[in-house]
Design an enzyme around this catalytic site. Sequence first.
Site, PDB file in Angstrom:
ATOM      1  N   HIS A 194      -0.798  -4.479   5.283  1.00 48.74           N
ATOM      2  CA  HIS A 194      -0.486  -3.254   6.020  1.00 48.74           C
ATOM      3  C   HIS A 194       0.428  -3.645   7.190  1.00 48.74           C
ATOM      4  CE1 HIS A 194      -4.314  -0.695   4.997  1.00 48.74           C
ATOM      5  NE2 HIS A 194      -3.271  -0.139   4.429  1.00 48.74           N
ATOM      6  N   CYS A 226      -7.094  -1.331  13.025  1.00 49.36           N
ATOM      7  CA  CYS A 226      -7.546  -0.672  11.796  1.00 49.36           C
ATOM      8  C   CYS A 226      -8.670   0.330  12.085  1.00 49.36           C
ATOM      9  CB  CYS A 226      -8.068  -1.697  10.798  1.00 49.36           C
ATOM     10  SG  CYS A 226      -6.879  -2.942  10.318  1.00 49.36           S
ATOM     11  N   ARG A 242       0.821  -1.212   0.000  1.00 46.70           N
ATOM     12  CA  ARG A 242       0.000   0.000   0.000  1.00 46.70           C
ATOM     13  C   ARG A 242       0.862   1.271   0.000  1.00 46.70           C
ATOM     14  NH1 ARG A 242      -5.366  -1.009   1.509  1.00 46.70           N
ATOM     15  NH2 ARG A 242      -5.921  -3.064   0.766  1.00 46.70           N
TER      16      ARG A 242
END
Length: 265
Positions: free
Chosen positions: A157, A257, A128
């Site tokens: 991530h 998250c 990402r």
Amino acid sequence: MCPPRFFAVDYVINPWMDPTQPVSADVAVAQWTELRDTYRRLGHTVEEIEPQPGLPDMVFAANSGTVVDGRVLGSRFRAPQRAAEAEHFRRWFVEHGYRDITMPEKINEAEGDFAWTGTLLLAGTGFRTDPAAHAEAQEVLGVPVVSLQLVDPRYYHLDTALFVLAEATDTTRAQIVYYPEAFSAGSRRVLERVFPDAVLATSEDAECFGLNGVSDGRNVVLPVEATRLGELLAARGYEPVYVDISELRKAGGGPKCCTLEIRKG
Ligand code: ARG
């Protein structure tokens, strides 16, 4: 945090997302509410941003800002489906009195790929966040950045593979936990060198999003399935606190998250 009122899995931008599986925004909201109330019960302040229709992943607030010492570095998403989230969060910071706000030029998924140890900003790349965003973050935030290469698409991530258990103003004293296999060989050596006492997680811990925990230095909020990791952390003196995030995991997210941490400094 952003309540997942418009939560859905309509597109696929990570290997966890499967639009053919049923998802319930109501269940997501109930699980998210429990997570928010857990933070409050632990004595933390939680502020909320209004969710927006058409942005089903907006619940994953961690991807929208990195705040160190009250300085805000916003985000720039890789996926066009999430691009509009960045501006909503920028506006939230403006409306809440933040004056030092920079929007990045490089692809930057914020705390999804950045973890603050108290002295260093650990920075993930590979899926990402653009590696050039690491240098940009160092310049904007004025903190040393350590770049780490992610190699497993399931752990796309940094915050799916590593989290900070305890920040410290002395670099060598910060405590982290990570799943080594999610990182390249060189990045593993970097982590071993900087954090020789780190807790090492297993594939079992990673698969249930156990590495997507949130620690305040004592209490560690973990997915309810992450009992093996929880016991390991309890043996190190931490207090595991379990939450059910099964609905949010269908989009590839967990407790961290959903949580953008504001460090006022
Ligand atoms: N569906 C979201 C995405 O793929 C999940 C983001 C999870 N957030 C995180 N910090 N890992 O972008």
